[in-house]
Design an enzyme around this catalytic site. Structure first.
Site, PDB file in Angstrom:
ATOM      1  N   GLY A  38       0.828  -1.203   0.000  1.00  0.00           N
ATOM      2  CA  GLY A  38       0.000   0.000   0.000  1.00  0.00           C
ATOM      3  C   GLY A  38       0.858   1.246   0.000  1.00  0.00           C
ATOM      4  O   GLY A  38       2.045   1.195   0.335  1.00  0.00           O
ATOM      5  N   GLN A  58       3.118  10.077   1.017  1.00  0.00           N
ATOM      6  CA  GLN A  58       4.385   9.401   0.735  1.00  0.00           C
ATOM      7  C   GLN A  58       4.949   9.771  -0.633  1.00  0.00           C
ATOM      8  O   GLN A  58       6.119   9.496  -0.912  1.00  0.00           O
ATOM      9  CB  GLN A  58       4.225   7.877   0.830  1.00  0.00           C
ATOM     10  CG  GLN A  58       3.926   7.395   2.244  1.00  0.00           C
ATOM     11  CD  GLN A  58       3.818   5.890   2.289  1.00  0.00           C
ATOM     12  OE1 GLN A  58       2.770   5.336   2.005  1.00  0.00           O
ATOM     13  NE2 GLN A  58       4.905   5.219   2.638  1.00  0.00           N
ATOM     14  N   CYS A  89       7.312   0.006   6.257  1.00  0.00           N
ATOM     15  CA  CYS A  89       6.765   1.168   5.550  1.00  0.00           C
ATOM     16  C   CYS A  89       7.802   1.650   4.553  1.00  0.00           C
ATOM     17  O   CYS A  89       8.984   1.740   4.884  1.00  0.00           O
ATOM     18  CB  CYS A  89       6.452   2.274   6.566  1.00  0.00           C
ATOM     19  SG  CYS A  89       5.797   3.769   5.821  1.00  0.00           S
ATOM     20  N   LEU A  90       7.349   1.972   3.347  1.00  0.00           N
ATOM     21  CA  LEU A  90       8.279   2.450   2.323  1.00  0.00           C
ATOM     22  C   LEU A  90       8.941   3.764   2.733  1.00  0.00           C
ATOM     23  O   LEU A  90      10.008   4.100   2.239  1.00  0.00           O
ATOM     24  CB  LEU A  90       7.550   2.617   0.981  1.00  0.00           C
ATOM     25  CG  LEU A  90       7.021   1.315   0.362  1.00  0.00           C
ATOM     26  CD1 LEU A  90       6.130   1.619  -0.839  1.00  0.00           C
ATOM     27  CD2 LEU A  90       8.171   0.404  -0.043  1.00  0.00           C
ATOM     28  N   HIS A 113      -2.743   1.123   8.794  1.00  0.00           N
ATOM     29  CA  HIS A 113      -1.430   1.727   8.545  1.00  0.00           C
ATOM     30  C   HIS A 113      -1.547   2.918   7.585  1.00  0.00           C
ATOM     31  O   HIS A 113      -0.994   4.002   7.839  1.00  0.00           O
ATOM     32  CB  HIS A 113      -0.493   0.653   7.966  1.00  0.00           C
ATOM     33  CG  HIS A 113       0.875   1.130   7.612  1.00  0.00           C
ATOM     34  ND1 HIS A 113       2.004   0.759   8.306  1.00  0.00           N
ATOM     35  CD2 HIS A 113       1.307   1.955   6.620  1.00  0.00           C
ATOM     36  CE1 HIS A 113       3.065   1.342   7.767  1.00  0.00           C
ATOM     37  NE2 HIS A 113       2.678   2.064   6.733  1.00  0.00           N
ATOM     38  N   GLU A 114      -2.302   2.731   6.494  1.00  0.00           N
ATOM     39  CA  GLU A 114      -2.404   3.796   5.478  1.00  0.00           C
ATOM     40  C   GLU A 114      -3.215   4.988   5.988  1.00  0.00           C
ATOM     41  O   GLU A 114      -2.864   6.143   5.706  1.00  0.00           O
ATOM     42  CB  GLU A 114      -3.012   3.257   4.178  1.00  0.00           C
ATOM     43  CG  GLU A 114      -2.240   2.117   3.509  1.00  0.00           C
ATOM     44  CD  GLU A 114      -0.769   2.395   3.268  1.00  0.00           C
ATOM     45  OE1 GLU A 114      -0.371   3.557   3.161  1.00  0.00           O
ATOM     46  OE2 GLU A 114       0.000   1.411   3.205  1.00  0.00           O
ATOM     47  N   HIS A 120      -1.161   7.284   7.949  1.00  0.00           N
ATOM     48  CA  HIS A 120      -0.363   8.193   7.118  1.00  0.00           C
ATOM     49  C   HIS A 120      -1.128   9.485   6.825  1.00  0.00           C
ATOM     50  O   HIS A 120      -0.542  10.570   6.783  1.00  0.00           O
ATOM     51  CB  HIS A 120      -0.022   7.540   5.768  1.00  0.00           C
ATOM     52  CG  HIS A 120       1.231   6.717   5.766  1.00  0.00           C
ATOM     53  ND1 HIS A 120       2.471   7.230   6.069  1.00  0.00           N
ATOM     54  CD2 HIS A 120       1.440   5.402   5.480  1.00  0.00           C
ATOM     55  CE1 HIS A 120       3.391   6.271   5.972  1.00  0.00           C
ATOM     56  NE2 HIS A 120       2.788   5.145   5.619  1.00  0.00           N
TER      57      HIS A 120
HETATM   58 NI    NI Z   1       3.637   3.265   5.284  1.00  0.00          NI
END
Ligand code: NI
Length: 175
Positions: A50, A55, A97-98, A139-140, A143
């Site tokens: 995701g 991001q 997480c990216l 999680h998203e 963000h």
């Molecule tokens: Ni993330």
């Protein structure tokens, strides 16, 4: 390819800490279509599950998911202005997480979530999911409120990660 990977914002970038604004239909539609396409390409390259708009440097309430491995998402890829109700037992899972590359930690969250969101056409849909899909959504959505998963770790774990997180922030500034 590398450009797309480099376009992912890393911890220390102030945009990851902002509360994102809701998107407006139909005014934002061209922007949404372009953004979702860009994010889809970035997620393909990064091989994540995701990705949230901040991001890639856009402070708006949109995230995308790769539904291939997540049947519970019923094929939904783009989630706009999501509203969530987490419920169920607390459950530990490994998260990464990216925007926090190289760090994977076990984190406790509620095991299920009801989500109401809009798709790219502005149609509202609802899902009730568990397991990895629930974890991804929680999680998203964090963000979109400026929260990273490492914020939610225990004080001891955060202390242990302090040096590595500082290094990620410093590396970001050197780029
Ligand atoms: Ni993330």
């Amino acid at each position: 390819m590398q450009d797309l990977l480099n376009s992912i914002r890393i911890i220390g970038d102030p945009i990851l800490r902002q509360k994102c604004r809701p998107l407006v239909f139909p005014d934002d539609v061209p922007y949404i279509i372009d953004l979702a396409r860009r994010m889809g390409n970035a997620l393909d390259v990064a091989e994540g599950l995701g990705l949230a708009a901040p991001q890639v440097g856009e402070s708006v309430r949109l995230f995308i998911a790769t539904p291939d491995h997540l049947d519970e998402l019923c094929g939904h890829v783009v989630f706009i202005n999501p509203e969530i109700t987490p419920y169920g037992e607390m459950e530990k899972r490994e998260e990464g997480c990216l925007s926090v590359p190289g760090i994977y930690e076990m984190l406790s969250r509620q095991s299920r979530v009801r989500i109401k969101a809009m798709d790219i056409r502005g149609n509202t849909f609802s899902l009730d999911v568990g397991e990895l899909a629930a974890r991804l959504i929680l999680h998203e959505v964090d963000h979109l409120d400026g929260i990273l998963f490492v914020d939610k770790l225990s004080p001891i774990k955060r202390k242990l990660l302090k040096g590595r997180l500082r290094k990620l922030r410093e590396d970001r500034l050197r780029k």
